[in-house]
Design a protein around this motif. Structure first.
Motif, mmCIF file in Angstrom:
data_model
loop_
_atom_site.group_PDB
_atom_site.id
_atom_site.type_symbol
_atom_site.label_atom_id
_atom_site.label_comp_id
_atom_site.label_asym_id
_atom_site.label_seq_id
_atom_site.Cartn_x
_atom_site.Cartn_y
_atom_site.Cartn_z
ATOM 1 N N MET A 51 0.802 -1.217 0.000
ATOM 2 C CA MET A 51 0.000 0.000 0.000
ATOM 3 C C MET A 51 0.840 1.274 0.000
ATOM 4 O O MET A 51 0.416 2.302 -0.541
ATOM 5 C CB MET A 51 -0.915 0.004 1.235
ATOM 6 N N LEU A 52 1.992 1.227 0.610
ATOM 7 C CA LEU A 52 2.773 2.443 0.855
ATOM 8 C C LEU A 52 3.129 3.224 -0.406
ATOM 9 O O LEU A 52 3.112 4.464 -0.387
ATOM 10 C CB LEU A 52 4.035 2.083 1.648
ATOM 11 N N PRO A 53 3.471 2.592 -1.546
ATOM 12 C CA PRO A 53 3.830 3.396 -2.725
ATOM 13 C C PRO A 53 2.691 4.227 -3.291
ATOM 14 O O PRO A 53 2.944 5.129 -4.103
ATOM 15 C CB PRO A 53 4.302 2.342 -3.733
ATOM 16 N N TYR A 54 1.455 3.968 -2.895
ATOM 17 C CA TYR A 54 0.320 4.630 -3.534
ATOM 18 C C TYR A 54 -0.423 5.585 -2.605
ATOM 19 O O TYR A 54 -1.529 5.995 -2.916
ATOM 20 C CB TYR A 54 -0.658 3.569 -4.059
ATOM 21 N N VAL A 55 0.162 5.932 -1.468
ATOM 22 C CA VAL A 55 -0.472 6.900 -0.577
ATOM 23 C C VAL A 55 0.277 8.225 -0.682
ATOM 24 O O VAL A 55 1.487 8.263 -0.950
ATOM 25 C CB VAL A 55 -0.487 6.395 0.881
ATOM 26 N N ASP A 56 -0.450 9.314 -0.489
ATOM 27 C CA ASP A 56 0.144 10.646 -0.579
ATOM 28 C C ASP A 56 0.766 11.088 0.738
ATOM 29 O O ASP A 56 1.736 11.837 0.744
ATOM 30 C CB ASP A 56 -0.922 11.660 -1.012
ATOM 31 N N GLU A 57 0.205 10.652 1.854
ATOM 32 C CA GLU A 57 0.758 10.979 3.168
ATOM 33 C C GLU A 57 0.627 9.770 4.073
ATOM 34 O O GLU A 57 -0.368 9.032 3.992
ATOM 35 C CB GLU A 57 0.043 12.186 3.789
ATOM 36 N N PHE A 58 1.604 9.595 4.930
ATOM 37 C CA PHE A 58 1.653 8.477 5.863
ATOM 38 C C PHE A 58 1.821 9.066 7.254
ATOM 39 O O PHE A 58 2.891 9.580 7.587
ATOM 40 C CB PHE A 58 2.814 7.556 5.497
ATOM 41 N N ARG A 59 0.766 9.009 8.084
ATOM 42 C CA ARG A 59 0.760 9.720 9.358
ATOM 43 C C ARG A 59 0.389 8.769 10.505
ATOM 44 O O ARG A 59 -0.375 7.820 10.313
ATOM 45 C CB ARG A 59 -0.249 10.872 9.335
ATOM 46 N N PRO A 60 0.876 9.069 11.724
ATOM 47 C CA PRO A 60 0.431 8.290 12.895
ATOM 48 C C PRO A 60 -0.920 8.776 13.388
ATOM 49 O O PRO A 60 -1.305 9.929 13.173
ATOM 50 C CB PRO A 60 1.534 8.586 13.932
ATOM 51 N N VAL A 61 -1.644 7.899 14.054
ATOM 52 C CA VAL A 61 -2.920 8.269 14.678
ATOM 53 C C VAL A 61 -3.069 7.396 15.919
ATOM 54 O O VAL A 61 -3.642 6.322 15.871
ATOM 55 C CB VAL A 61 -4.105 8.119 13.697
ATOM 56 N N HIS A 62 -2.536 7.894 17.038
ATOM 57 C CA HIS A 62 -2.565 7.110 18.269
ATOM 58 C C HIS A 62 -2.859 7.947 19.501
ATOM 59 O O HIS A 62 -3.014 7.400 20.596
ATOM 60 C CB HIS A 62 -1.218 6.399 18.456
ATOM 61 N N ASN A 63 -2.908 9.280 19.371
ATOM 62 C CA ASN A 63 -3.216 10.134 20.511
ATOM 63 C C ASN A 63 -3.872 11.419 20.013
ATOM 64 O O ASN A 63 -4.051 11.631 18.802
ATOM 65 C CB ASN A 63 -1.945 10.432 21.326
ATOM 66 N N LEU A 64 -4.221 12.288 20.945
ATOM 67 C CA LEU A 64 -4.894 13.535 20.587
ATOM 68 C C LEU A 64 -3.974 14.460 19.801
ATOM 69 O O LEU A 64 -4.426 15.189 18.907
ATOM 70 C CB LEU A 64 -5.384 14.226 21.857
ATOM 71 N N ALA A 65 -2.687 14.447 20.124
ATOM 72 C CA ALA A 65 -1.754 15.310 19.403
ATOM 73 C C ALA A 65 -1.683 14.938 17.920
ATOM 74 O O ALA A 65 -1.627 15.816 17.058
ATOM 75 C CB ALA A 65 -0.365 15.220 20.044
ATOM 76 N N SER A 66 -1.699 13.650 17.607
ATOM 77 C CA SER A 66 -1.660 13.234 16.201
ATOM 78 C C SER A 66 -2.941 13.638 15.467
ATOM 79 O O SER A 66 -2.902 13.998 14.291
ATOM 80 C CB SER A 66 -1.451 11.722 16.108
ATOM 81 N N LEU A 67 -4.091 13.626 16.158
ATOM 82 C CA LEU A 67 -5.335 14.074 15.531
ATOM 83 C C LEU A 67 -5.298 15.567 15.255
ATOM 84 O O LEU A 67 -5.784 16.031 14.214
ATOM 85 C CB LEU A 67 -6.521 13.732 16.426
ATOM 86 N N ARG A 68 -4.729 16.346 16.173
ATOM 87 C CA ARG A 68 -4.628 17.791 15.949
ATOM 88 C C ARG A 68 -3.680 18.101 14.786
ATOM 89 O O ARG A 68 -3.915 19.026 14.011
ATOM 90 C CB ARG A 68 -4.158 18.486 17.221
ATOM 91 N N GLU A 69 -2.599 17.335 14.663
ATOM 92 C CA GLU A 69 -1.703 17.523 13.526
ATOM 93 C C GLU A 69 -2.404 17.182 12.215
ATOM 94 O O GLU A 69 -2.179 17.841 11.193
ATOM 95 C CB GLU A 69 -0.457 16.658 13.712
ATOM 96 N N LEU A 70 -3.256 16.164 12.229
ATOM 97 C CA LEU A 70 -4.025 15.815 11.035
ATOM 98 C C LEU A 70 -4.972 16.943 10.658
ATOM 99 O O LEU A 70 -5.105 17.283 9.477
ATOM 100 C CB LEU A 70 -4.806 14.526 11.279
#
Length: 366
Positions: free
Chosen positions: A331-350
């Motif tokens: 999957m990785l070659p075909y995504v535009d962004e690869f981000r973590p999502v495990h806490n509130l800080a990662s959601l705010r960055e998203l």
């Protein structure tokens, strides 16, 4: 629970070992939860005074230190002790002590960076309240439609001629118009398999908050099959919405067929919901029980059908993460962004990333 009740009918209820084995085989779906189940089973049947005597004997005999329990064990202890009466308060409370909080970390800041998997029940409730207040102002994009605007940059010849009929064909004023600008549609594909169940519960709260804050938000859940939950999440009452989602989803905490689910979405839903430069949030850890069968082709087609494909993976919380599984590498070659999502800080960055202007596709390595 139904599977556990059915298993108890087939065994000897007088044998504790058989009861333990039957319930563990039907209720536990992840290897790291074996320890938690064993602890819960022992706490339910043990003597209330056994723990105190065992700890005293351990100190006297110098027993070796036990293995540190997993983060979910704290929620287990809270659940087992939730119905116990609280000890009475002392007659005279001690005077309140003033503590200097300079250079210390606030409770709210600690909650922002805490992993969802390590949160207690009270911390999860606080995190859900924080998520409900998140605002997602997606980057507005120009559409093909125009609206009348006296100060617009474009001349509207049709409206000008139509208005001139009121004055006998004499043009007294030039009508102008402006292109309509609106945020693109947002499509979320969330994995609800056993390895993603804990994070999926929190992220559905995020999707509910977004769906009630803006229009053109489409949400799908997938495990072994694909389920559209767009309509249930539109209900304002969160409890009513989540109850409807629970009734609509038959494969919660089951296996994962990412390739089949994405292929089904591409065939049945992509033309309906991916118009006008849609942004797709693919929420999964990339662990597919079918390996990488058809996953590369389905992800490539999904990327070509949308403006941005953002993969949110909770495994990125580990600093030593490496894309070693077949599903992640496919999957990785075909995504535009690869981000973590495990806490509130990662959601705010998203939220910040989605709200900013983006010119074309962008790539970011893991």
């Amino acid at each position: 629970m139904l599977a556990g009740a059915a298993a108890l009918v087939e065994i000897d209820l007088g044998t504790r070992g058989e009861v333990h084995a039957a319930l563990r085989a039907t209720m536990v779906h992840r290897h790291e939860h074996f320890f938690i189940f064993d602890q819960a089973f022992g706490m339910f049947w043990r003597d209330p005074e056994a723990a105190r005597h065992a700890s005293a004997m351990a100190m006297m005999e110098g027993m070796q230190e036990q293995q540190k329990p997993p983060p979910a064990a704290r929620r287990l202890a809270e659940a087992m002790q939730g119905d116990r009466p609280k000890p009475p308060k002392p007659a005279e409370e001690p005077p309140e002590e003033r503590v200097d909080m300079t250079f210390t970390v606030s409770e709210r800041e600690r909650l922002q960076n805490m992993d969802f998997e390590a949160m207690s029940a009270a911390e999860l409730a606080a995190a859900k309240r924080e998520i409900s207040r998140l605002v997602l102002p997606l980057d507005a994009r120009p559409t093909r439609r125009f609206r009348a605007d006296p100060g617009g940059p474009f001349t509207d010849l049709r409206a000008t001629v139509r208005n001139s009929l009121r004055t006998g064909g004499e043009i007294l004023d030039i009508s102008r118009r402006r292109r309509v600008v609106r945020p693109p549609p947002l499509v979320a594909l969330c994995d609800i398999s056993g390895s993603m169940a804990r994070y999926a519960q929190i992220l559905i709260h995020f999707l509910h908050a977004v769906a009630n804050d803006r229009d053109r938000v489409h949400s799908f859940l997938f495990g072994t099959r694909l389920t559209n939950i767009t309509r249930p999440l539109r209900h304002r009452d969160a409890e009513v919405a989540f109850e409807a989602v629970a009734k609509a989803v038959p494969d919660w905490s089951g296996g994962t067929r990412i390739g089949d689910s994405l292929d089904l979405f591409n065939r049945l839903w992509s033309r309906r919901v991916l118009g006008q430069g849609a942004v797709v949030l693919l929420i999964t850890d990339g662990l597919d029980r079918e390996g990488a069968r058809g996953l590369s082709e389905a992800t490539e087609r999904l990327q070509k059908s949308c403006r941005r494909l953002i993969w949110l993976n909770p495994l990125l919380r580990y600093a030593a993460f490496q894309p070693k599984s077949q599903g992640i590498r496919a999957m990785l070659p075909y995504v535009d962004e690869f981000r973590p999502v495990h806490n509130l800080a990662s959601l705010r960055e998203l939220v910040s990333a989605l709200s900013g202007p983006q010119a074309g596709r962008m790539r970011s390595a893991a």
